[in-house]
Enzyme design. Structure first.
Site, short mmCIF file in Angstrom:
data_model
loop_
_atom_site.label_atom_id
_atom_site.label_comp_id
_atom_site.label_asym_id
_atom_site.label_seq_id
_atom_site.Cartn_x
_atom_site.Cartn_y
_atom_site.Cartn_z
N ARG A 1 0.85 -1.20 0.00
CA ARG A 1 0.00 0.00 0.00
C ARG A 1 0.88 1.24 0.00
NH1 ARG A 1 -3.61 -0.58 4.70
NH2 ARG A 1 -4.85 -1.94 3.33
N ARG B 1 -4.62 1.65 18.32
CA ARG B 1 -5.25 1.12 17.11
C ARG B 1 -4.99 2.09 15.97
NH1 ARG B 1 -7.51 -1.71 14.34
NH2 ARG B 1 -9.57 -2.51 14.70
N LYS B 2 -5.49 1.74 14.79
CA LYS B 2 -5.30 2.62 13.64
C LYS B 2 -5.98 3.96 13.89
CE LYS B 2 -9.34 1.25 10.89
NZ LYS B 2 -9.79 0.73 9.58
N GLY C 1 -17.07 -5.55 2.25
CA GLY C 1 -17.08 -7.01 2.33
C GLY C 1 -17.09 -7.55 3.73
N CYS D 1 -14.59 -0.69 4.98
CA CYS D 1 -13.66 0.06 4.14
C CYS D 1 -14.32 0.64 2.89
CB CYS D 1 -12.48 -0.82 3.74
SG CYS D 1 -11.47 -1.34 5.14
N GLY D 2 -15.48 0.10 2.50
CA GLY D 2 -16.21 0.66 1.37
C GLY D 2 -17.12 1.81 1.75
#
Length: 622
Positions: free
Chosen positions: A57, A166-167, A423, A428-429
């Protein structure tokens, strides 16, 4: 201590760089389990669906890149990645099918064109999202991309930021058109103005604690803080380090920043921030975002009226290396070599002079990656899906594209619709902020396990965010074309969002966008509104001679009404415009801009005020 915390305690993720060359020689099977996780700090991800192959990425702050970088990425994908790439909803590019033996040379080639993969995974500050047409669009308060770059330069490669619980997702934008899904972010800096020291200052209001995943959509909350552009990176850093030092490190599904904000409340977060900064931040100003959102697909005039930017729809974000090389060529031939990636997985070619527009639109690539896509294709977004992602439970990209093509052949009314696929619950979408959001699940049909989705409708971010409503569960994907056709034909997402706001508990407060600021006409010597201050379809709240007034531009004409809705006092300036009406964001009552008459309840009427042209601007007779 959870497993990831143990791994981080043993060795910082960035320190795995010393092992990359060794693993490249030994082979991917030699990679220790703990280093499989640490490699994500270097943007290298093992994927169980493609054994022996990795995803890489690439960090692209604010989505701003150029032809040289795209050519380099395309060449790498062609040589090492089977010729396919994905544009993500964080404005990055992902390489696929990478063999680990090639990782060192790929990192070197990316570095040669000014690109890194650092900290694009795991417990790091992910790519900073911003308006894809920052510095170009007329509908921005100011260009915020330098702030995104300054903050990126502050944390990338710095170990002070590599051990977060976390992120951490951040968006920084000066765009007024809500193109970045700000309310889904851990920190969102959104365009605002504040009256400081007797002057109107352009800067940011700060929102905190938004997220997808880990329990669903949490709408980022106003921190009641205003920051100037020059202090924004410092404030973002202080908030991130606050999370680093105080965030929980227990169960990983309950330790996003949103949970700390929920536990502490905004007041404690703001007080702790003040202590870190050593000064009291200014209180929030007027939110300058418009009610509408955009994806920047199409042809639009830039601030320099001799130039345009051309937004191309990239269906589900999947491009080939040949297409990416061609985008780079077009950017040089018709623009200045610059290219922008959008949070909806699309591409923008900016700085196209008028004489070149016709030839650009005639290029063969633009018949595939269109600047004039159907409404269905323009609003299509998809996460990676089970094809490559370890978390996904269904296939998304190919299915989303096939279903969209089926819908295109059946629906021709051109009504805008955003269909987003995720998904898995990580989201993430961005299915949580779409007109129609699809979340992948598994379902039983006649005893067989099949791919299915839960269907959400009415989600949104922006100054009037709404939680999407799940209306269907376990819908088999094979039946989706018929289901989605009905929702598109007969659904009214904006009406649903108004109803959701009306029944919110506690009642939805008026949008900060409606916060009025004092305007004085200096006895007629200075206009209250400049000629181009309001774009078409926008509203603004002002105080004129003691009257709180909402001003709107509709079809090029300005209208002024009382700002307080006669129903229950909602701020009309924060409402959406439909035809010649403004819709109150509180309960959905519609008022005619010309007459003030309420179409929802004819007994109600908003007072109107004349708007008079004067000295290159307009004054309001109040």
């Amino acid at each position: 201590m959870n497993k990831i915390e143990q791994i981080k305690a043993e060795k910082d993720g960035l320190d795995v760089d010393a092992d990359i060359a060794r693993y490249a020689e030994l082979g991917w099977q030699a990679i220790q389990e703990s280093d499989v996780e640490r490699l994500k700090w270097w943007g290298v991800f093992m994927r169980r669906h493609t054994p022996g192959h990795f995803m890489m990425r690439i960090r692209i702050p604010n989505g701003i890149t150029n032809a040289a970088q795209l050519r380099a990425i395309a060449a790498l994908a062609q040589r090492h990645g089977r010729g396919i790439l994905d544009i993500t909803t964080r404005q990055q590019i992902q390489l696929r099918w990478i063999q680990f033996e090639h990782v060192p040379s790929i990192l070197s080639e990316l570095g040669a064109v000014g690109l890194v993969t650092l900290q694009t995974g795991m417990d790091n500050i992910r790519n900073i999202v911003g308006c894809a047409v920052a510095g170009l669009t007329r509908n921005e308060l100011f260009d915020a991309s330098p702030v995104a770059r300054a903050f990126t330069d502050m944390f990338v490669g710095d170990r002070a930021y590599t051990n977060l619980p976390r992120k951490f997702n951040v968006t920084i934008t000066g765009c007024r058109e809500n193109c970045v899904h700000a309310e889904t972010q851990d920190i969102a800096l959104v365009p605002a103005t504040a009256e400081l020291g007797g002057r109107t200052i352009a800067g940011f209001n700060v929102l905190i604690g938004g997220k997808n995943g880990s329990g669903g959509y949490r709408i980022a909350r106003p921190l009641d803080v205003f920051v100037r552009p020059e202090e924004a990176a410092e404030v973002c850093s202080a908030i991130v380090l606050l999370f680093r030092d105080h965030g929980s490190r227990d169960a990983r599904n309950k330790i996003r920043f949103a949970f700390l904000v929920e536990e502490w409340g905004e007041t404690r977060v703001r007080d702790t921030l003040e202590a870190r900064l050593g000064r009291a931040p200014d209180r929030a100003g007027a939110d300058e975002r418009l009610p509408e959102a955009t994806n920047h697909v199409g042809i639009f005039r830039q601030k320099d009226v001799s130039l345009s930017y051309v937004g191309l729809a990239i269906p589900v974000g999947r491009v080939t290396s040949e297409q990416l090389k061609e985008i780079a060529r077009l950017a040089v031939a018709y623009g200045t070599g610059e290219v922008r990636l959008t949070p909806d997985q699309n591409v923008v070619i900016p700085n196209v002079p008028d004489p070149k527009l016709g030839n650009l639109t005639a290029e063969p690539l633009l018949k595939v990656l269109r600047y004039d896509p159907s409404a269905i294709m323009a609003g299509l977004v998809s996460c990676t899906g089970i094809e490559f992602c370890n978390l996904a439970v269904i296939e998304t990209k190919a299915r989303a594209l096939k279903i969209a093509q089926t819908l295109e052949s059946k629906i021709h009314d051109g009504k805008p619709v955003r269909i987003h696929w995720s998904g898995c619950p990580a989201g993430c979408g961005n299915h949580t902020v779409a007109d129609i959001g699809l979340l992948g699940v598994k379902a039983k049909v006649d005893g067989q396990t099949v791919d299915a989705v839960d269907v959400f409708v009415g989600g949104s971010s922006g100054p009037q965010p709404t939680q999407a409503v799940k209306i269907l569960e376990n819908v088999p994907c094979d039946t989706l074309p018929r289901v989605l056709e009905g929702l598109i034909r007969y659904g009214e997402p904006e009406k649903l969002r108004r109803r959701l706001r009306a029944i919110s508990t506690p009642p939805l407060t008026p949008s900060p966008a409606a916060s009025p600021r004092e305007r004085v006409d200096d006895a007629g010597r200075r206009p209250l509104l400049l000629k181009d201050e309001l774009p078409d379809g926008a509203g603004k709240a002002l105080v004129v001679n003691g009257h709180e007034i909402a001003v709107f531009r509709c079809a090029g004409t300005l209208y002024a009404l009382q700002n307080q809705c006669p129903h229950e006092g909602g701020s009309l300036a924060g409402g959406a415009m439909e035809g010649d009406e403004v819709i109150c964001p509180l309960h959905g009552y519609g008022f005619n801009l010309k007459t003030g008459v309420c179409s929802t309840d004819p007994r109600l009427q908003a007072k109107t005020f004349p708007v008079v042209a004067q000295q290159g601007g307009f004054v309001i007779d109040a």
